[in-house]
Enzyme design. Sequence first.
Site, PDB file in Angstrom:
ATOM      1  N   TYR A   1      39.347 -18.941 -49.294  1.00  0.00           N
ATOM      2  CA  TYR A   1      38.580 -19.886 -50.081  1.00  0.00           C
ATOM      3  C   TYR A   1      39.569 -20.579 -51.003  1.00  0.00           C
ATOM      4  O   TYR A   1      40.084 -19.976 -51.943  1.00  0.00           O
ATOM      5  CB  TYR A   1      37.499 -19.178 -50.894  1.00  0.00           C
TER       6      TYR A   1
ATOM      7  N   HIS B   1      34.535 -24.633 -52.659  1.00  0.00           N
ATOM      8  CA  HIS B   1      34.398 -24.030 -51.341  1.00  0.00           C
ATOM      9  C   HIS B   1      33.792 -22.626 -51.457  1.00  0.00           C
ATOM     10  O   HIS B   1      32.841 -22.281 -50.749  1.00  0.00           O
ATOM     11  CB  HIS B   1      35.771 -23.972 -50.659  1.00  0.00           C
TER      12      HIS B   1
END
Length: 167
Positions: free
Chosen positions: A104, A109
């Site tokens: 990530y 995100h």
Amino acid sequence: TTTKGCVETKNTILTNNFHPRIVFSKSTLNDFMSCDKQIWVAVRNRLISLFLDSKSNSNNHGGNIIQADNRLQQNPTLQSQCMHPLSTTLYHLPATIGDYTDFYSSREHATNVGIMFRGRENALQPNWLHLPVGYHGRSSSVFPSLASSSSSSSTSLLCNAMMENDT
């Protein structure tokens, strides 16, 4: 020698352990990606020399002075063999992708994925702020942008001019 490109060979254009005719005739760039950084830099510099404006004669890239090689610019037949309009180009994966780990990379995100799995109230786990969070990816989910899942039979995007001083 073997058929892999990063082995000791004779008469190579870049170093004594790289054979571009072998590496770039494969259907993927995996062998090229397995080469050392010095090979990547040498190939990049060679490509720059082929596309460098001949009027500038040389250019400084990362401390390397690169001389323009006009063979591509002066040879329409060679240009037609290695340069194609984007509208006629088939996008394909440049590498065979096995299992991979993704991370990530941004708070957004991580939050968006967290919402899918845990809901908006528990979206971002506290540990994300203190250590990298990775997850196992599926290679079947990797495909080229603007393309279907079909692939080309060759990565021969590098033109013969790159290898001309190999002989």
